[in-house]
Scaffold this active site. Structure first.
Site, PDB file in Angstrom:
ATOM      1  N   TRP A 278       0.837  -1.206   0.000  1.00 18.28           N
ATOM      2  CA  TRP A 278       0.000   0.000   0.000  1.00 18.28           C
ATOM      3  C   TRP A 278       0.868   1.252   0.000  1.00 18.28           C
ATOM      4  O   TRP A 278       0.573   2.228  -0.691  1.00 18.28           O
ATOM      5  CB  TRP A 278      -0.967  -0.006   1.181  1.00 18.28           C
ATOM      6  CG  TRP A 278      -1.923  -1.159   1.134  1.00 18.28           C
ATOM      7  CD1 TRP A 278      -2.053  -2.170   2.049  1.00 18.28           C
ATOM      8  CD2 TRP A 278      -2.883  -1.457   0.107  1.00 18.28           C
ATOM      9  NE1 TRP A 278      -3.018  -3.055   1.654  1.00 18.28           N
ATOM     10  CE2 TRP A 278      -3.543  -2.648   0.475  1.00 18.28           C
ATOM     11  CE3 TRP A 278      -3.238  -0.818  -1.091  1.00 18.28           C
ATOM     12  CZ2 TRP A 278      -4.553  -3.216  -0.315  1.00 18.28           C
ATOM     13  CZ3 TRP A 278      -4.242  -1.396  -1.889  1.00 18.28           C
ATOM     14  CH2 TRP A 278      -4.886  -2.575  -1.486  1.00 18.28           C
TER      15      TRP A 278
ATOM     16  N   ASP B  27      -1.661   6.634   6.142  1.00 16.53           N
ATOM     17  CA  ASP B  27      -2.717   5.674   5.800  1.00 16.53           C
ATOM     18  C   ASP B  27      -2.956   4.819   7.041  1.00 16.53           C
ATOM     19  O   ASP B  27      -2.100   4.032   7.434  1.00 16.53           O
ATOM     20  CB  ASP B  27      -2.227   4.823   4.612  1.00 16.53           C
ATOM     21  CG  ASP B  27      -3.247   3.792   4.159  1.00 16.53           C
ATOM     22  OD1 ASP B  27      -4.253   3.585   4.859  1.00 16.53           O
ATOM     23  OD2 ASP B  27      -3.016   3.170   3.097  1.00 16.53           O
TER      24      ASP B  27
ATOM     25  N   LYS C 262     -12.030  -2.105   7.275  1.00 12.57           N
ATOM     26  CA  LYS C 262     -11.246  -2.898   8.216  1.00 12.57           C
ATOM     27  C   LYS C 262     -11.759  -2.693   9.649  1.00 12.57           C
ATOM     28  O   LYS C 262     -12.133  -3.634  10.298  1.00 12.57           O
ATOM     29  CB  LYS C 262      -9.763  -2.531   8.131  1.00 12.57           C
ATOM     30  CG  LYS C 262      -9.011  -3.197   6.981  1.00 12.57           C
ATOM     31  CD  LYS C 262      -9.108  -2.460   5.665  1.00 12.57           C
ATOM     32  CE  LYS C 262      -8.519  -3.219   4.510  1.00 12.57           C
ATOM     33  NZ  LYS C 262      -7.530  -2.476   3.759  1.00 12.57           N
TER      34      LYS C 262
HETATM   35  C1  LIG Z   1      -7.085  -2.122   2.497  1.00  9.17           C
HETATM   36  C2  LIG Z   1      -6.029  -1.069   2.444  1.00  9.17           C
HETATM   37  C3  LIG Z   1      -5.941  -0.143   1.399  1.00  9.17           C
HETATM   38  C4  LIG Z   1      -6.851  -0.187   0.187  1.00  9.17           C
HETATM   39  O1  LIG Z   1      -8.098   0.212   0.540  1.00  9.17           O
HETATM   40  P1  LIG Z   1      -9.261   0.374  -0.549  1.00  9.17           P
HETATM   41  O2  LIG Z   1     -10.329   0.981   0.275  1.00  9.17           O
HETATM   42  O3  LIG Z   1      -9.571  -0.996  -1.058  1.00  9.17           O
HETATM   43  O4  LIG Z   1      -8.764   1.268  -1.625  1.00  9.17           O
HETATM   44  C5  LIG Z   1      -4.983   0.836   1.457  1.00  9.17           C
HETATM   45  N1  LIG Z   1      -4.139   0.913   2.492  1.00  9.17           N
HETATM   46  C6  LIG Z   1      -4.180   0.040   3.516  1.00  9.17           C
HETATM   47  C7  LIG Z   1      -3.210   0.164   4.641  1.00  9.17           C
HETATM   48  C8  LIG Z   1      -5.118  -0.982   3.517  1.00  9.17           C
HETATM   49  O5  LIG Z   1      -5.163  -1.859   4.538  1.00  9.17           O
END
Ligand SMILES: *Cc1c(COP(=O)(O)O)cnc(C)c1O
Length: 360
Positions: free
Chosen positions: A102, A172, A196
């Site tokens: 990511w 993030d 999540k």
């Molecule tokens: C799941 C995840 C993403 C991607 O998320 P989307 O909502 O599917 O775009 C990005 N960064 C992290 C750390 C993630 O766990």
């Protein structure tokens, strides 16, 4: 009815209490005669919901007044472009720490818009650790400094934030938001996909310091401009109304559980149970060691692919689902977000002990 223990990395489990409340309110929310899903986002009933959810998030995360909360769509992945389009507006440069897939995607997307500097990377050891940061490699004139705070796929997390001085730290938090208290004032911006730890897929939460809003690039699409969403209270267009409502129920549940300090204690307890077993097992082994271990995503292996596959398949039959690891790490991964009960981890460990004894 028989609900499974779902160790999916996302979309993930939701607290049963949240699902029960949502079910009870499915046909009629309070005395509105309708489901939240059917409500006009411009109605006063819905305005009360979204205002309440924002207030609740501010309360639970102690978000300072000079930060805006935005309820967006497009997933965390859209932020990989929105961030540079809005924030790369002075020198056109940004710093990145590459700690996984990511983080790398955020870097790659931003590289389309400006000059991106990799401060450090842990790619050399399949992202199994958080690299030491050498401050002399930070660009003091960068428009922002980006990290992925919890690395969902590799199971690592930052335990200390980089000291970026006046350069806004953008993080993030998709897979760790609401898992423990964070000092929002240390960040320029926090973002997270909801699926999540916050609610259903389709909602993305952005928490951004006000002074970072309002200088988007000319080419920035209207829907990607934080200012547009901030000025319109996340109602420039139809927001993900039902997802926002579910986030509200998740926040109510967190408050009932004792808030983020209590969530942290509970999450640390669950993670310790699993890591302690992994460290004592002769068959299973965690792929991350030491302080960088995530308390949300726990990857582990047996070292034998056939045995891994057998474990995943028998675990599924026993009601522990989605334990297969990411294809780049192999083995298994147990995602134990807020909604995973302590009992779910206890039972998983019991099952792993039994599997080890039977397959030794
Ligand atoms: C799941 C995840 C993403 C991607 O998320 P989307 O909502 O599917 O775009 C990005 N960064 C992290 C750390 C993630 O766990």
């Amino acid at each position: 009815m028989s609900r499974v223990y779902n160790f999916s990395a996302g979309p993930a489990m939701l607290p049963e209490k949240v699902l029960e409340t949502a079910a009870a309110q499915m046909l009629e929310y309070k005395t509105t005669g309708q489901s939240v899903m059917e409500m006009s986002h411009r109605s006063k009933e819905y305005q009360a919901i979204i205002d309440g959810v924002e207030a609740s998030l501010r309360e639970v995360m102690s978000i300072p007044d000079n930060y805006k909360v935005l309820f967006l769509q497009g997933g965390a992945s859209s932020q990989f472009a929105m961030i540079p389009l809005n924030l790369m507006n002075k020198t056109g440069k940004a710093d990145f720490v590459i700690t996984g897939q990511w983080a790398k995607k955020a870097y790659q997307e931003a590289s389309r818009y400006g000059e991106c500097n990799v401060v450090a990377s842990s790619a050399d050891k399949t992202f199994s650790y958080i690299p030491e940061l050498d401050k002399s490699k930070f660009n003091p004139t960068a428009d922002y400094f980006h990290i992925c705070q919890n690395n969902t796929i590799y199971g690592t997390r930052f335990t200390e934030l980089p000291d970026t001085g006046n350069v806004p730290l953008v993080a993030d938090l998709s897979s760790c938001i609401l898992s423990e208290p964070v000092d929002v004032s240390k960040y320029g911006m926090i973002y997270a996909g909801a699926q999540k730890n916050m609610g259903p897929a389709g909602l993305t939460v952005v928490i951004i310091r006000e002074d970072l809003i309002g200088n988007a690039r000319d080419i920035c699409p209207t829907m990607f401009n934080y200012q547009i969403h901030a000025e319109n209270g996340s109602m420039y267009n139809t927001p993900p109304t039902y997802g926002i409502y579910i986030l509200g129920l998740v926040l109510d549940w967190i408050k009932e559980m004792g808030g983020l300090e209590a969530m942290k204690a509970r999450n640390e307890k669950k993670a310790a149970m699993l890591y302690d077993f992994l460290d004592s097992s002769k068959m299973f082994k965690a792929t991350v060691s030491g302080k960088d271990r995530s308390i949300m995503n726990v990857p582990f292996i047996t070292g034998n692919e056939e045995l891994d596959a057998k474990f995943v398949s028998e675990a599924k039959k026993a009601g522990f689902i989605n334990l297969k690891g990411h294809r780049t790490v192999g083995g298994m991964r147990a995602s134990i977000y807020n909604a995973m009960p302590v009992e779910g981890v206890e039972k998983l460990v019991e099952f792993m002990k039994k599997f080890e004894a039977e397959n030794a």
